[in-house]
Design an enzyme around this catalytic site. Sequence first.
Site, PDB file in Angstrom:
ATOM      1  N   ASN A  51       0.876  -1.168   0.000  1.00 33.28           N
ATOM      2  CA  ASN A  51       0.000   0.000   0.000  1.00 33.28           C
ATOM      3  C   ASN A  51       0.918   1.224   0.000  1.00 33.28           C
ATOM      4  O   ASN A  51       1.510   1.559   1.030  1.00 33.28           O
ATOM      5  CB  ASN A  51      -0.835  -0.047   1.273  1.00 33.28           C
ATOM      6  CG  ASN A  51      -2.218   0.526   1.173  1.00 33.28           C
ATOM      7  OD1 ASN A  51      -2.935   0.502   2.161  1.00 33.28           O
ATOM      8  ND2 ASN A  51      -2.637   1.032   0.038  1.00 33.28           N
ATOM      9  N   CYS A 100      -5.733   4.587   8.048  1.00 34.22           N
ATOM     10  CA  CYS A 100      -5.189   3.550   7.161  1.00 34.22           C
ATOM     11  C   CYS A 100      -4.085   2.892   7.950  1.00 34.22           C
ATOM     12  O   CYS A 100      -3.059   3.519   8.238  1.00 34.22           O
ATOM     13  CB  CYS A 100      -4.663   4.171   5.876  1.00 34.22           C
ATOM     14  SG  CYS A 100      -3.639   3.047   4.887  1.00 34.22           S
ATOM     15  N   GLU A 149     -10.917  -0.720  -1.865  1.00 34.88           N
ATOM     16  CA  GLU A 149     -10.809   0.314  -0.843  1.00 34.88           C
ATOM     17  C   GLU A 149     -11.566   1.569  -1.249  1.00 34.88           C
ATOM     18  O   GLU A 149     -11.450   2.036  -2.387  1.00 34.88           O
ATOM     19  CB  GLU A 149      -9.333   0.641  -0.595  1.00 34.88           C
ATOM     20  CG  GLU A 149      -9.105   1.570   0.569  1.00 34.88           C
ATOM     21  CD  GLU A 149      -7.635   1.715   0.922  1.00 34.88           C
ATOM     22  OE1 GLU A 149      -7.335   2.576   1.756  1.00 34.88           O
ATOM     23  OE2 GLU A 149      -6.789   0.982   0.356  1.00 34.88           O
ATOM     24  N   ARG A 150     -12.300   2.109  -0.315  1.00 32.77           N
ATOM     25  CA  ARG A 150     -13.046   3.341  -0.523  1.00 32.77           C
ATOM     26  C   ARG A 150     -12.101   4.464  -0.972  1.00 32.77           C
ATOM     27  O   ARG A 150     -11.099   4.748  -0.340  1.00 32.77           O
ATOM     28  CB  ARG A 150     -13.739   3.728   0.791  1.00 32.77           C
ATOM     29  CG  ARG A 150     -14.562   4.975   0.762  1.00 32.77           C
ATOM     30  CD  ARG A 150     -15.204   5.238   2.109  1.00 32.77           C
ATOM     31  NE  ARG A 150     -14.216   5.367   3.184  1.00 32.77           N
ATOM     32  CZ  ARG A 150     -14.487   5.875   4.387  1.00 32.77           C
ATOM     33  NH1 ARG A 150     -15.717   6.273   4.674  1.00 32.77           N
ATOM     34  NH2 ARG A 150     -13.560   5.966   5.307  1.00 32.77           N
ATOM     35  N   CYS A 158      -4.978  -3.335   2.433  1.00 32.86           N
ATOM     36  CA  CYS A 158      -5.663  -2.334   3.245  1.00 32.86           C
ATOM     37  C   CYS A 158      -5.531  -2.791   4.692  1.00 32.86           C
ATOM     38  O   CYS A 158      -6.084  -3.832   5.074  1.00 32.86           O
ATOM     39  CB  CYS A 158      -7.129  -2.209   2.837  1.00 32.86           C
ATOM     40  SG  CYS A 158      -8.091  -1.105   3.920  1.00 32.86           S
ATOM     41  N   SER A 215      -6.602  -1.610   7.671  1.00 35.03           N
ATOM     42  CA  SER A 215      -7.793  -1.706   8.517  1.00 35.03           C
ATOM     43  C   SER A 215      -8.695  -2.846   8.054  1.00 35.03           C
ATOM     44  O   SER A 215      -9.386  -3.466   8.874  1.00 35.03           O
ATOM     45  CB  SER A 215      -8.554  -0.380   8.531  1.00 35.03           C
ATOM     46  OG  SER A 215      -8.960   0.004   7.240  1.00 35.03           O
TER      47      SER A 215
END
Length: 307
Positions: free
Chosen positions: A13, A76, A216-217, A225, A227
Amino acid sequence: MRFDIIKCHGSGNDFALIDARGLDLPDTAWADVARALADRAGPVGGDGILLLTDGAGAAAFGMRIFNAYGSEPETCLNGLRCVARAGLEALGLDTATVRLKTSEAEVARDADLAPGVYTVRETAGPATLAVADWPLHGEGEQIVDRPITRLLPTLAFTAVAIPNPHLIAFVDEVDEAELVRIGAICEAAPDWLPNRANVSFVHMRNDREVYVRTFERGVGLTNACGSAMGASIFVAGLTGRLPFDQPITVRNRGGLVRASASADGMVTLSGNATFEWSGSVTVKDGRAHDLIVTERRADEIDAWARI
């Protein structure tokens, strides 16, 4: 405006990290910086930007994140590890409380996942099941291991916030096309889900390892991601698929983390905070220009590649 940046990643990420302590920019400006630096066609690229910010109260420092589309999620956890490393190193600390957008997290330098892989342990939560806080309308007060017909009537979801909202589904096989379809419905911010949500498909490989794939939003399909990984382990315990407080390896497209979750909703992840290079770049007229790389950290890149 010219920024000093560190290109970094947690579990693949990837972000541009900026030491924003003392910088007074409005949120709209940071959103513009995020869109410019995260542009994969530009000189930097990434899933967004991370800001190391000043602490307050018990927090030694803070973190903000703006994703590639310019919106600001609650947190995040992959990015938090990178900010934690920067903050711990800047202040000469081994442990710290970090101020997030709507909560706090505890971070500490941890034993390396592998030789040369700088590793941070982070504890965040508690996870909550109250979907009215998102909000998610029309599905009752909680959604635990049951279908959401507006998404897919044959697939069971659990809705959990940590504190950003997640829809978690355990699957026998990860169907990325279906994940993208469902993620796109949520990303469109329908009336029943106005603040959108992250969507993850979780495949249990065995009782010690799971694989998580996330839409992911504000980002789309992402290598990892943090979380979502934490939420997945909590939901695995909540639904009886795994015991609480059991160390689990969570794998994703970007790598892996060590993880555990407790019955009270606290999740702990231990994973990499890899710094790839440092440099400076100008953001002007919505684009990134004139990148100068001043230091490359080939040893860290190689150490992560060996995982």
